[in-house]
Scaffold this active site. Structure first.
Site, PDB file in Angstrom:
ATOM      1  N   LYS A 108       2.115  -3.735   6.694  1.00 29.69           N
ATOM      2  CA  LYS A 108       2.576  -3.789   5.295  1.00 29.69           C
ATOM      3  C   LYS A 108       4.098  -3.617   5.217  1.00 29.69           C
ATOM      4  O   LYS A 108       4.789  -4.332   4.482  1.00 29.69           O
ATOM      5  CB  LYS A 108       1.886  -2.701   4.463  1.00 29.69           C
ATOM      6  CG  LYS A 108       0.373  -2.886   4.314  1.00 29.69           C
ATOM      7  CD  LYS A 108       0.012  -4.144   3.541  1.00 29.69           C
ATOM      8  CE  LYS A 108      -1.477  -4.309   3.343  1.00 29.69           C
ATOM      9  NZ  LYS A 108      -1.865  -5.600   2.800  1.00 29.69           N
ATOM     10  N   TYR A 142      -1.793  -0.850  10.842  1.00 27.01           N
ATOM     11  CA  TYR A 142      -2.065  -1.343   9.492  1.00 27.01           C
ATOM     12  C   TYR A 142      -0.844  -1.094   8.593  1.00 27.01           C
ATOM     13  O   TYR A 142      -0.336  -2.007   7.932  1.00 27.01           O
ATOM     14  CB  TYR A 142      -3.324  -0.662   8.908  1.00 27.01           C
ATOM     15  CG  TYR A 142      -3.469  -0.938   7.436  1.00 27.01           C
ATOM     16  CD1 TYR A 142      -3.753  -2.222   6.984  1.00 27.01           C
ATOM     17  CD2 TYR A 142      -3.273   0.071   6.486  1.00 27.01           C
ATOM     18  CE1 TYR A 142      -3.845  -2.495   5.624  1.00 27.01           C
ATOM     19  CE2 TYR A 142      -3.368  -0.192   5.135  1.00 27.01           C
ATOM     20  CZ  TYR A 142      -3.645  -1.474   4.703  1.00 27.01           C
ATOM     21  OH  TYR A 142      -3.724  -1.738   3.363  1.00 27.01           O
ATOM     22  N   SER A 190       0.843  -1.207   0.000  1.00 30.75           N
ATOM     23  CA  SER A 190       0.000   0.000   0.000  1.00 30.75           C
ATOM     24  C   SER A 190       0.873   1.250   0.000  1.00 30.75           C
ATOM     25  O   SER A 190       1.973   1.252   0.556  1.00 30.75           O
ATOM     26  CB  SER A 190      -0.857  -0.018   1.263  1.00 30.75           C
ATOM     27  OG  SER A 190      -1.465   1.225   1.479  1.00 30.75           O
TER      28      SER A 190
HETATM   29  P1  NAD Z   1     -11.192  -6.441   1.314  1.00 24.80           P
HETATM   30  O1  NAD Z   1     -11.397  -6.400   2.791  1.00 24.80           O
HETATM   31  O2  NAD Z   1     -12.358  -6.184   0.443  1.00 24.80           O
HETATM   32  O3  NAD Z   1     -10.553  -7.844   0.887  1.00 24.80           O
HETATM   33  C1  NAD Z   1      -9.705  -8.583   1.724  1.00 24.80           C
HETATM   34  C2  NAD Z   1     -10.234 -10.001   1.748  1.00 24.80           C
HETATM   35  O4  NAD Z   1      -9.381 -10.801   2.576  1.00 24.80           O
HETATM   36  C3  NAD Z   1     -11.650 -10.093   2.322  1.00 24.80           C
HETATM   37  O5  NAD Z   1     -12.440 -10.854   1.462  1.00 24.80           O
HETATM   38  C4  NAD Z   1     -11.452 -10.789   3.660  1.00 24.80           C
HETATM   39  O6  NAD Z   1     -12.573 -11.576   4.022  1.00 24.80           O
HETATM   40  C5  NAD Z   1     -10.206 -11.603   3.402  1.00 24.80           C
HETATM   41  N1  NAD Z   1      -9.410 -11.914   4.595  1.00 24.80           N
HETATM   42  C6  NAD Z   1      -8.969 -11.055   5.540  1.00 24.80           C
HETATM   43  N2  NAD Z   1      -8.248 -11.711   6.454  1.00 24.80           N
HETATM   44  C7  NAD Z   1      -8.226 -13.012   6.073  1.00 24.80           C
HETATM   45  C8  NAD Z   1      -7.648 -14.185   6.616  1.00 24.80           C
HETATM   46  N3  NAD Z   1      -6.953 -14.149   7.761  1.00 24.80           N
HETATM   47  N4  NAD Z   1      -7.819 -15.355   5.972  1.00 24.80           N
HETATM   48  C9  NAD Z   1      -8.539 -15.404   4.820  1.00 24.80           C
HETATM   49  N5  NAD Z   1      -9.117 -14.333   4.266  1.00 24.80           N
HETATM   50  C10 NAD Z   1      -8.954 -13.148   4.890  1.00 24.80           C
HETATM   51  O7  NAD Z   1     -10.008  -5.424   0.991  1.00 24.80           O
HETATM   52  P2  NAD Z   1      -9.450  -4.962  -0.427  1.00 24.80           P
HETATM   53  O8  NAD Z   1      -9.719  -3.512  -0.546  1.00 24.80           O
HETATM   54  O9  NAD Z   1      -9.866  -5.874  -1.479  1.00 24.80           O
HETATM   55  O10 NAD Z   1      -7.887  -5.113  -0.155  1.00 24.80           O
HETATM   56  C11 NAD Z   1      -7.145  -6.237  -0.594  1.00 24.80           C
HETATM   57  C12 NAD Z   1      -5.694  -6.063  -0.163  1.00 24.80           C
HETATM   58  O11 NAD Z   1      -5.195  -4.861  -0.728  1.00 24.80           O
HETATM   59  C13 NAD Z   1      -5.503  -5.938   1.342  1.00 24.80           C
HETATM   60  O12 NAD Z   1      -4.326  -6.628   1.686  1.00 24.80           O
HETATM   61  C14 NAD Z   1      -5.325  -4.464   1.551  1.00 24.80           C
HETATM   62  O13 NAD Z   1      -4.546  -4.175   2.684  1.00 24.80           O
HETATM   63  C15 NAD Z   1      -4.625  -4.041   0.273  1.00 24.80           C
HETATM   64  N6  NAD Z   1      -4.820  -2.626  -0.071  1.00 24.80           N
HETATM   65  C16 NAD Z   1      -6.101  -2.139  -0.198  1.00 24.80           C
HETATM   66  C17 NAD Z   1      -6.284  -0.788  -0.492  1.00 24.80           C
HETATM   67  C18 NAD Z   1      -7.654  -0.206  -0.575  1.00 24.80           C
HETATM   68  O14 NAD Z   1      -7.784   1.028  -0.445  1.00 24.80           O
HETATM   69  N7  NAD Z   1      -8.714  -0.964  -0.823  1.00 24.80           N
HETATM   70  C19 NAD Z   1      -5.171   0.036  -0.697  1.00 24.80           C
HETATM   71  C20 NAD Z   1      -3.900  -0.504  -0.583  1.00 24.80           C
HETATM   72  C21 NAD Z   1      -3.727  -1.851  -0.259  1.00 24.80           C
HETATM   73  C1  WQD Z   2      -9.155  10.149   0.708  1.00 25.26           C
HETATM   74  C2  WQD Z   2      -9.255  11.651   0.880  1.00 25.26           C
HETATM   75  C3  WQD Z   2      -9.545  12.337   3.172  1.00 25.26           C
HETATM   76  C4  WQD Z   2     -13.506  10.516   3.646  1.00 25.26           C
HETATM   77  C5  WQD Z   2      -6.802   5.096   2.941  1.00 25.26           C
HETATM   78  C6  WQD Z   2      -5.846   4.348   3.833  1.00 25.26           C
HETATM   79  C7  WQD Z   2      -4.639   3.911   3.045  1.00 25.26           C
HETATM   80  C8  WQD Z   2      -5.020   3.148   1.789  1.00 25.26           C
HETATM   81  C9  WQD Z   2      -6.045   3.892   0.988  1.00 25.26           C
HETATM   82  C10 WQD Z   2      -5.078   0.778   2.200  1.00 25.26           C
HETATM   83  C11 WQD Z   2      -8.482  12.193   2.082  1.00 25.26           C
HETATM   84  C12 WQD Z   2     -10.768  12.694   2.352  1.00 25.26           C
HETATM   85  C13 WQD Z   2     -12.281  10.932   3.171  1.00 25.26           C
HETATM   86  C14 WQD Z   2     -14.529  11.481   3.875  1.00 25.26           C
HETATM   87  C15 WQD Z   2     -13.049  13.204   3.133  1.00 25.26           C
HETATM   88  N1  WQD Z   2      -5.652   1.889   2.076  1.00 25.26           N
HETATM   89  N2  WQD Z   2     -12.054  12.268   2.931  1.00 25.26           N
HETATM   90  N3  WQD Z   2     -14.271  12.791   3.611  1.00 25.26           N
HETATM   91  O1  WQD Z   2      -6.947   8.274   3.644  1.00 25.26           O
HETATM   92  O2  WQD Z   2      -5.992   8.351   1.293  1.00 25.26           O
HETATM   93  O3  WQD Z   2      -6.157   6.219   2.424  1.00 25.26           O
HETATM   94  O4  WQD Z   2      -7.151   4.254   1.854  1.00 25.26           O
HETATM   95  O5  WQD Z   2      -3.904   0.514   2.156  1.00 25.26           O
HETATM   96  O6  WQD Z   2      -3.884   3.116   3.903  1.00 25.26           O
HETATM   97  O7  WQD Z   2      -5.444   5.209   4.880  1.00 25.26           O
HETATM   98  O8  WQD Z   2      -8.251   7.316   1.678  1.00 25.26           O
HETATM   99  O9  WQD Z   2     -10.591   7.450   0.954  1.00 25.26           O
HETATM  100  O10 WQD Z   2     -10.073   7.608   3.414  1.00 25.26           O
HETATM  101  O11 WQD Z   2      -9.478   9.492   1.937  1.00 25.26           O
HETATM  102  O12 WQD Z   2     -12.847  14.404   2.925  1.00 25.26           O
HETATM  103  O13 WQD Z   2     -15.643  11.155   4.334  1.00 25.26           O
HETATM  104  O14 WQD Z   2     -10.628  11.982   1.141  1.00 25.26           O
HETATM  105  O15 WQD Z   2      -9.273  13.363   4.085  1.00 25.26           O
HETATM  106  O16 WQD Z   2      -7.982  13.439   1.706  1.00 25.26           O
HETATM  107  P1  WQD Z   2      -6.806   7.639   2.313  1.00 25.26           P
HETATM  108  P2  WQD Z   2      -9.684   7.908   2.019  1.00 25.26           P
END
Ligand code: NAD
Ligand code: WQD
Length: 338
Positions: free
Chosen positions: A152, A148, A124
């Site tokens: 990572k 979190y 991430s």
């Molecule tokens: P999500 O929660 O929709 O998907 C994660 C999936 O993993 C879920 O289906 C959950 O049930 C499953 N899971 C969690 N823990 C588990 C375990 N111990 N065993 C088996 N299954 C498990 O999230 P997502 O948005 O699809 O994210 C996927 C990956 O990408 C995550 O690792 C997350 O940290 C990373 N990521 C997401 C974002 C984002 O903003 N969505 C950004 C950067 C990184």
């Molecule tokens: C985006 C922008 C907020 C909600 C998060 C995790 C990061 C990564 C991606 C997994 C910011 C603003 C938000 C609202 C707002 N995930 N905001 N009103 O904070 O960039 O990142 O998701 O790895 O780890 O921290 O994403 O969508 O929460 O916010 O104004 O109700 O929107 O301040 O500028 P963020 P976000």
């Protein structure tokens, strides 16, 4: 030989399953459904017109993982499974260390035991913390500020140590920026539990009438309009980057790390306006103070992924918003609508 997708029922995982099936790969999916619905996988099968085995199991369960590796010949793993709420990780740090870090250790042990040494890992942009400048390159220092983010950073470090100890591993760590949008079919999408913390699902829920207004958290950031700037990337573009990363692992062993972002920053107000275009009416919003812990600006320099993977995002803000809106209107209560 199949690809094991951990967390395949989740938001990004379900879109990845669909694109990997479309590209002709055989899959095995493991997910404990802690943050997802099996319905997503049913729809993936329907959209792709192909079947695959699903194991409802926790990646921390070594015996279950052993059975999964024994049940199908697996050539590589795409590892999405993990918990992802920053605020929850602050209140329940041990849950995040256990689920994300200990879970990955179990997975890596099982991969080693079964001679599977190809891995694409969901990292991430959160690993960059508050970057000194933008755009963010992969060689910027990592500095996570919550459990979190630390999970990572720790997993990336573990992968680094693993490759150093056994150079035959082939690992890609992909640092996602802000994934949004949904498959163009409107059949799969992001289905957050409870009130969404992230901007885009919150906007779509306001647009559908579930909340009265969007809170704009902070209008005094040193950005062009004072609101926070992020690199929103269409989830389909993001998962296509995983296909390219898997191809890259064919080229040779080692650990590679790439930003998956568009290289374009958009502010909160720009996002709201882009949604207004998709929805065709104003989205009520209120200008409020900053949200604690937020950074002003975070967007990627995606040049390395373009050069080495031959990948770049092609879907713009309008498509991200139109696709997120289609998913929301077709599934007002997410998968529970079914
Ligand atoms: P999500 O929660 O929709 O998907 C994660 C999936 O993993 C879920 O289906 C959950 O049930 C499953 N899971 C969690 N823990 C588990 C375990 N111990 N065993 C088996 N299954 C498990 O999230 P997502 O948005 O699809 O994210 C996927 C990956 O990408 C995550 O690792 C997350 O940290 C990373 N990521 C997401 C974002 C984002 O903003 N969505 C950004 C950067 C990184
Ligand atoms: C985006 C922008 C907020 C909600 C998060 C995790 C990061 C990564 C991606 C997994 C910011 C603003 C938000 C609202 C707002 N995930 N905001 N009103 O904070 O960039 O990142 O998701 O790895 O780890 O921290 O994403 O969508 O929460 O916010 O104004 O109700 O929107 O301040 O500028 P963020 P976000």
């Amino acid at each position: 030989m199949a690809i094991l997708i951990t967390g395949g029922a989740g938001y990004i995982g379900s879109h990845a399953c669909l694109e990997f099936l479309k590209a002709g790969h055989d899959l095995v999916v493991v997910d404990n459904l802690s943050n997802s619905h099996e319905e997503a996988l049913r729809r993936v099968r329907q959209l792709a017109g192909r079947d695959f085995p699903f194991h409802k199991a926790d990646i921390r369960d070594a015996a279950a993982m052993k059975r999964i590796f024994a049940s199908t010949p697996i050539e590589s793993v795409i590892h999405f499974a993990g918990l992802k709420s920053v605020s929850e990780s602050v209140s329940k740090p041990l849950l995040y260390w256990d689920n994300n870090v200990a879970g990955t250790i179990v997975l890596l042990h099982q991969m080693t035991a079964h001679g599977v040494k190809r891995l694409v890992f969901s990292s991430s942009c959160t690993v960059y913390g508050d970057p000194a400048s933008v755009p963010i390159r992969e060689d910027f220092p990592v500095s996570a500020v919550n459990a979190y983010g630390m999970s990572k950073v720790t997993i990336e470090r573990m992968l680094h140590d693993l490759v150093r100890a056994d150079p035959s591993w082939r690992i890609a760590s992909l640092r996602y920026f802000n994934p949004v949008g949904a498959d163009a079919s409107g059949r799969i999408g992001e289905d957050p539990n409870g009130i969404p913390a992230n901007l885009v699902p919150y906007i779509t829920q306001v647009a559908v009438g579930k909340h009265p207004f969007v809170s704009v958290h902070g209008t005094d950031y040193p950005t062009h309009d004072g609101t926070g700037v992020r690199d929103y990337i269409h989830v389909t573009d993001l998962v296509l980057g995983h296909l390219k990363a898997l191809d890259k692992l064919e080229a040779g062993p080692g650990l590679v790390t790439y930003n998956l972002g568009t290289g374009k920053g958009s502010s909160v107000l720009e996002m709201i306006h882009a949604f207004e275009k998709a929805v065709g009416r104003p989205i009520p919003h209120r200008l409020l103070p900053r949200r604690p812990g937020d950074v002003a600006e975070a967007w990627a320099d995606p040049a390395l992924a373009r050069k080495e993977l031959g990948w770049q995002a092609t879907r713009g803000l309008d498509q991200m918003c139109a696709d997120a809106w289609r998913w929301q209107t077709m599934n007002p209560n997410g998968y529970a609508t079914a």
